[in-house]
Write a protein that holds these residues in place. Structure first.
Motif, mmCIF file in Angstrom:
data_model
loop_
_atom_site.group_PDB
_atom_site.id
_atom_site.type_symbol
_atom_site.label_atom_id
_atom_site.label_comp_id
_atom_site.label_asym_id
_atom_site.label_seq_id
_atom_site.Cartn_x
_atom_site.Cartn_y
_atom_site.Cartn_z
ATOM 1 N N SER A 71 0.823 -1.199 0.000
ATOM 2 C CA SER A 71 0.000 0.000 0.000
ATOM 3 C C SER A 71 0.864 1.260 0.000
ATOM 4 O O SER A 71 0.638 2.186 -0.782
ATOM 5 C CB SER A 71 -0.923 -0.014 1.211
ATOM 6 O OG SER A 71 -1.578 1.217 1.359
ATOM 7 N N VAL A 72 1.847 1.286 0.874
ATOM 8 C CA VAL A 72 2.729 2.455 0.970
ATOM 9 C C VAL A 72 3.563 2.613 -0.295
ATOM 10 O O VAL A 72 3.742 3.731 -0.803
ATOM 11 C CB VAL A 72 3.627 2.343 2.231
ATOM 12 C CG1 VAL A 72 4.711 3.388 2.223
ATOM 13 C CG2 VAL A 72 2.791 2.452 3.483
ATOM 14 N N THR A 73 4.068 1.511 -0.828
ATOM 15 C CA THR A 73 4.865 1.575 -2.057
ATOM 16 C C THR A 73 4.018 2.049 -3.236
ATOM 17 O O THR A 73 4.463 2.871 -4.035
ATOM 18 C CB THR A 73 5.479 0.200 -2.365
ATOM 19 O OG1 THR A 73 6.224 -0.235 -1.230
ATOM 20 C CG2 THR A 73 6.387 0.248 -3.570
ATOM 21 N N GLY A 74 2.794 1.557 -3.325
ATOM 22 C CA GLY A 74 1.906 2.007 -4.393
ATOM 23 C C GLY A 74 1.598 3.493 -4.298
ATOM 24 O O GLY A 74 1.616 4.203 -5.306
ATOM 25 N N PHE A 75 1.321 3.981 -3.090
ATOM 26 C CA PHE A 75 1.060 5.407 -2.914
ATOM 27 C C PHE A 75 2.296 6.239 -3.246
ATOM 28 O O PHE A 75 2.180 7.313 -3.846
ATOM 29 C CB PHE A 75 0.611 5.695 -1.484
ATOM 30 C CG PHE A 75 0.396 7.153 -1.218
ATOM 31 C CD1 PHE A 75 -0.718 7.811 -1.710
ATOM 32 C CD2 PHE A 75 1.321 7.888 -0.481
ATOM 33 C CE1 PHE A 75 -0.914 9.156 -1.484
ATOM 34 C CE2 PHE A 75 1.134 9.229 -0.254
ATOM 35 C CZ PHE A 75 0.012 9.867 -0.756
ATOM 36 N N THR A 76 3.474 5.746 -2.889
ATOM 37 C CA THR A 76 4.714 6.476 -3.168
ATOM 38 C C THR A 76 4.934 6.606 -4.669
ATOM 39 O O THR A 76 5.272 7.686 -5.166
ATOM 40 C CB THR A 76 5.906 5.773 -2.503
ATOM 41 O OG1 THR A 76 5.674 5.697 -1.099
ATOM 42 C CG2 THR A 76 7.200 6.514 -2.759
ATOM 43 N N GLN A 79 2.354 9.058 -6.120
ATOM 44 C CA GLN A 79 2.728 10.434 -5.794
ATOM 45 C C GLN A 79 3.903 10.905 -6.646
ATOM 46 O O GLN A 79 3.925 12.033 -7.120
ATOM 47 C CB GLN A 79 3.082 10.524 -4.301
ATOM 48 C CG GLN A 79 3.181 11.922 -3.774
ATOM 49 C CD GLN A 79 1.835 12.578 -3.674
ATOM 50 O OE1 GLN A 79 0.815 11.927 -3.558
ATOM 51 N NE2 GLN A 79 1.830 13.884 -3.737
ATOM 52 N N ALA A 80 4.892 10.033 -6.851
ATOM 53 C CA ALA A 80 6.059 10.405 -7.651
ATOM 54 C C ALA A 80 5.687 10.641 -9.107
ATOM 55 O O ALA A 80 6.147 11.606 -9.731
ATOM 56 C CB ALA A 80 7.125 9.322 -7.544
ATOM 57 N N ILE A 81 4.848 9.770 -9.667
ATOM 58 C CA ILE A 81 4.428 9.933 -11.064
ATOM 59 C C ILE A 81 3.588 11.194 -11.231
ATOM 60 O O ILE A 81 3.781 11.968 -12.176
ATOM 61 C CB ILE A 81 3.670 8.677 -11.540
ATOM 62 C CG1 ILE A 81 4.630 7.505 -11.647
ATOM 63 C CG2 ILE A 81 2.963 8.910 -12.864
ATOM 64 C CD1 ILE A 81 3.954 6.164 -11.846
ATOM 65 N N LEU A 82 2.671 11.433 -10.308
ATOM 66 C CA LEU A 82 1.844 12.635 -10.369
ATOM 67 C C LEU A 82 2.691 13.906 -10.242
ATOM 68 O O LEU A 82 2.481 14.869 -10.986
ATOM 69 C CB LEU A 82 0.777 12.589 -9.265
ATOM 70 C CG LEU A 82 -0.287 13.667 -9.287
ATOM 71 C CD1 LEU A 82 -1.133 13.535 -10.549
ATOM 72 C CD2 LEU A 82 -1.155 13.563 -8.051
ATOM 73 N N SER A 83 3.647 13.903 -9.341
ATOM 74 C CA SER A 83 4.517 15.072 -9.177
ATOM 75 C C SER A 83 5.364 15.314 -10.413
ATOM 76 O O SER A 83 5.560 16.467 -10.827
ATOM 77 C CB SER A 83 5.439 14.877 -7.968
ATOM 78 O OG SER A 83 4.700 14.787 -6.789
ATOM 79 N N THR A 84 5.851 14.249 -11.036
ATOM 80 C CA THR A 84 6.650 14.395 -12.249
ATOM 81 C C THR A 84 5.818 14.975 -13.386
ATOM 82 O O THR A 84 6.262 15.886 -14.090
ATOM 83 C CB THR A 84 7.235 13.031 -12.660
ATOM 84 O OG1 THR A 84 8.018 12.522 -11.580
ATOM 85 C CG2 THR A 84 8.087 13.143 -13.903
ATOM 86 N N ILE A 85 4.612 14.476 -13.558
ATOM 87 C CA ILE A 85 3.747 14.972 -14.630
ATOM 88 C C ILE A 85 3.382 16.439 -14.406
ATOM 89 O O ILE A 85 3.472 17.262 -15.321
ATOM 90 C CB ILE A 85 2.489 14.096 -14.757
ATOM 91 C CG1 ILE A 85 2.868 12.717 -15.295
ATOM 92 C CG2 ILE A 85 1.446 14.745 -15.653
ATOM 93 C CD1 ILE A 85 1.741 11.704 -15.245
ATOM 94 N N LEU A 86 2.984 16.785 -13.179
ATOM 95 C CA LEU A 86 2.615 18.179 -12.895
ATOM 96 C C LEU A 86 3.805 19.122 -13.036
ATOM 97 O O LEU A 86 3.655 20.238 -13.552
ATOM 98 C CB LEU A 86 2.011 18.285 -11.500
ATOM 99 C CG LEU A 86 0.603 17.739 -11.343
ATOM 100 C CD1 LEU A 86 0.166 17.808 -9.883
ATOM 101 C CD2 LEU A 86 -0.364 18.501 -12.224
#
Length: 122
Positions: A71-76, A79-86
């Motif tokens: 769960s934590v790895t999936g959220f991480t 979050q990383a992919i979303l931050s990179t795209i934004l």
């Protein structure tokens, strides 16, 4: 140019004679590295070894812990992919804007983009 000694007199001091007589060069070099090595052993490797032994304890391998880890790895990763795209979507156009165009208010916008790097987090 001649090689000069540190004592500027060209003669060996009594202290260096005594040290050379009783301490070998390899021991002198080793003693210089002793303090940093001890510091790393005490404050880095010992806590790291303790963390590793606690993490790989047999009681840590449970189904609930694996679910939490996934769960934590999936959220991480999310979050990383979303931050990179934004960052890419907002950063690339603003970089082109700042590098190729001159407009009124450019210094103010450049200063506003630098504010998060200068202000404390809390």
């Amino acid at each position: 140019m001649q090689n000069q000694n540190l004592n500027h007199g060209g003669t060996e001091t009594l202290r260096t004679k005594i040290l050379r007589a009783f301490v070998s060069p390899w021991f002198a070099r080793l003693s210089l590295w002793l303090a940093p090595i001890l510091f790393l052993l005490i404050f880095f490797f010992q806590p790291l070894a303790r963390i590793i032994t606690l993490a790989f304890n047999s009681s840590a391998f449970t189904q609930k812990n694996f679910e939490t880890i996934l769960s934590v790895t999936g959220f991480t990763f999310y979050q990383a992919i979303l931050s990179t795209i934004l960052t890419f979507v907002l950063g690339l156009p603003s970089a082109v804007l700042f590098s190729r165009f001159d407009f009124r208010g450019k210094p103010l916008l450049r200063a506003l983009t630098a504010v998060p790097f200068m202000l404390p987090l809390l």
